[in-house]
Enzyme design. Structure first.
Site, mmCIF file in Angstrom:
data_model
loop_
_atom_site.group_PDB
_atom_site.id
_atom_site.type_symbol
_atom_site.label_atom_id
_atom_site.label_comp_id
_atom_site.label_asym_id
_atom_site.label_seq_id
_atom_site.Cartn_x
_atom_site.Cartn_y
_atom_site.Cartn_z
ATOM 1 N N HIS A 134 41.939 23.502 43.473
ATOM 2 C CA HIS A 134 41.627 25.227 42.738
ATOM 3 C C HIS A 134 40.245 25.287 43.367
ATOM 4 C CE1 HIS A 134 41.190 28.195 39.944
ATOM 5 N NE2 HIS A 134 42.222 28.117 39.240
ATOM 6 N N HIS A 151 38.345 34.603 37.138
ATOM 7 C CA HIS A 151 39.068 35.609 36.343
ATOM 8 C C HIS A 151 38.211 36.768 36.014
ATOM 9 C CE1 HIS A 151 42.861 32.939 34.440
ATOM 10 N NE2 HIS A 151 42.347 32.395 35.783
ATOM 11 N N GLU A 178 49.705 31.711 36.864
ATOM 12 C CA GLU A 178 48.774 32.236 36.037
ATOM 13 C C GLU A 178 49.552 32.305 34.668
ATOM 14 O OE1 GLU A 178 45.963 32.422 35.821
ATOM 15 O OE2 GLU A 178 45.200 32.715 38.177
ATOM 16 N N HIS A 208 43.518 32.583 44.303
ATOM 17 C CA HIS A 208 44.731 32.145 45.109
ATOM 18 C C HIS A 208 44.666 32.920 46.447
ATOM 19 C CE1 HIS A 208 46.679 31.405 40.907
ATOM 20 N NE2 HIS A 208 45.718 30.827 40.983
ATOM 21 N N ASP A 248 49.079 27.911 44.794
ATOM 22 C CA ASP A 248 49.754 28.853 44.092
ATOM 23 C C ASP A 248 49.591 30.210 44.714
ATOM 24 O OD1 ASP A 248 47.110 28.473 43.878
ATOM 25 O OD2 ASP A 248 47.157 28.021 41.559
ATOM 26 N N CYS A 251 41.540 34.937 40.583
ATOM 27 C CA CYS A 251 41.389 33.301 40.476
ATOM 28 C C CYS A 251 41.252 32.686 41.808
ATOM 29 C CB CYS A 251 42.612 32.826 39.658
ATOM 30 S SG CYS A 251 42.250 31.380 38.871
#
EC number: 3.5.1.47
Length: 383
Positions: free
Chosen positions: A161, A355, A134, A102, A75, A100
């Site tokens: 992730h 986050h 997101e 990415h 992502d 996050c």
């Protein structure tokens, strides 16, 4: 690995980190990724852009003796968070941050792609640089646009992730659900406003909303198997305009989380029942709406995940950690509902959580993650 040295990878990650972009607006990110990929050996590569999803990128790597096509997804979007890390390469986009990780995801994917650009894989590979994880469920959008058809459809899909709670470079995974599915819930209660001194002439939606919220608390505690997972959270309640006027309307906004799609559907059904009951009890109109989009549970395919975990456990260069399911959401779940695959964690060892404005993943995870993923894919292709 290949031409992308550790130093080059760190530079890429920091440049991506400096210029984060929100879902469906990742134009600079797209251009940077495309330029980086075009610098790689193009002998085995085919780059594809999507007119109706302009920030997405796909790269096809031709296998030498393909038995299957393996997909790898990363992502690329960021979050509306104002960075507070104080790093010299902090976000230069006001109010937006790769909170996050990415940027870590993209850099790792580029490293894996770079390796196979110089070392032709046995099987075909497809790298999907996906916008809008997101929000806006970019994976679902891509699938519904027919992106994954013919030679562009993977037989199996993988993605990672980052995880601040695991050692930098460690690989985490589990059988079954890795991430919960999420569904937005909006509840509108409509009654009749009136003077605070004459409640008999009004229909108070503050009271109705309070009763609705109270009754919902029993869904997870009394309608869900304690062995299974489910969460209902209402984070916003709006009602009324002034203290001496009875509110004729109220709006509640929240979220459902479940480790299986069956559990989410069960909770949705119970919420509808509670809404109908409150409507009857208070003589009100209660309109309840749900929006899941592409955020289905990330349910790992048993056979593929077992193979992945067995490799990670026995590989001397991989530190493997078996993890518990998480109640956070990820739109890779939609793609895994259509194409079998596995999602896993890459440890980035940070005190701050995903986050958060102070999230600062350790960059040492990038080359370690690339090495583990390359070794797994080569192991998979040897089957």
């Amino acid at each position: 690995m290949a031409q992308l040295t550790k130093e080059a990878l760190i530079k890429i990650r920091r440049q991506l980190h400096e210029y984060p972009e929100l879902a469906m607006h990742e134009f600079k990110t797209h251009d940077y990724l495309l330029a980086t990929i075009k610098e790689m050996n193009q002998q085995f590569l085919e780059i594809r852009e999507i007119k109706d999803l302009p920030t997405a990128l796909l790269v096809y790597v031709q296998g030498s003796d393909p038995q299957r096509t393996i997909g790898y997804r990363t992502d690329i979007d960021a979050l509306p968070v104002t960075e507070q890390t104080g790093l010299p390469f902090s976000s230069k986009t006001p109010g937006v941050m790769h909170a996050c990780g990415h940027d870590i995801h993209m850099t790792t994917a580029l490293g894996v792609l770079d390796y196979f650009a110089d070392h032709q894989p046995k099987d075909n590979l497809i790298f999907f640089f996906q916008p809008a994880e997101e929000s806006e469920n970019g994976g679902k959008v891509a699938y519904e646009l027919g992106v994954f058809k013919d030679k562009w459809r993977p037989d199996e899909f993988y993605g990672l992730h980052d995880n601040p709670n695991l050692p930098a470079g460690a690989i985490g995974c589990r059988m079954g659900t890795l991430f919960a599915g999420t569904t937005e819930v909006n509840v509108d209660l409509i009654g009749k406003s009136g003077h605070a001194a004459y409640p008999q002439n009004a229909n108070d939606m503050v009271v109705a909303a309070a009763q609705f919220i109270n009754q919902v608390q029993t869904i997870v505690s009394r309608s869900v198997d304690p062995i299974e997972g489910g969460v209902i959270t209402f984070g916003k309640l709006d009602a009324g305009t002034i203290r001496n006027v009875i509110a004729g309307q109220a709006r509640i906004e929240g979220t459902i989380r479940g480790l299986t799609q069956k559990m989410i559907e069960h909770i949705v059904a119970r919420l509808k029942q509670v809404a109908n009951g409150v409507a009857m009890s208070y003589g009100a109109k209660v309109d309840i709406q749900f929006n899941q989009g592409g955020y289905l549970p990330v349910e790992n395919k048993d056979a593929l995940t077992k193979r992945f975990i067995e490799f990670a456990k026995q590989d001397p260069q991989t530190v493997f950690v078996e993890t518990a399911p998480a109640m956070t959401g990820e739109d890779f779940g939609y793609l895994l509902s259509k194409i079998p695959g596995t999602m896993f964690w890459l440890g980035v060892d940070d005190d701050s959580q995903l986050h958060s404005a102070t999230f600062n993943p350790k960059e040492s995870a990038i080359p370690k993650g690339i090495n583990s993923i390359v070794r797994f894919l080569e192991h998979r292709m040897a089957d």
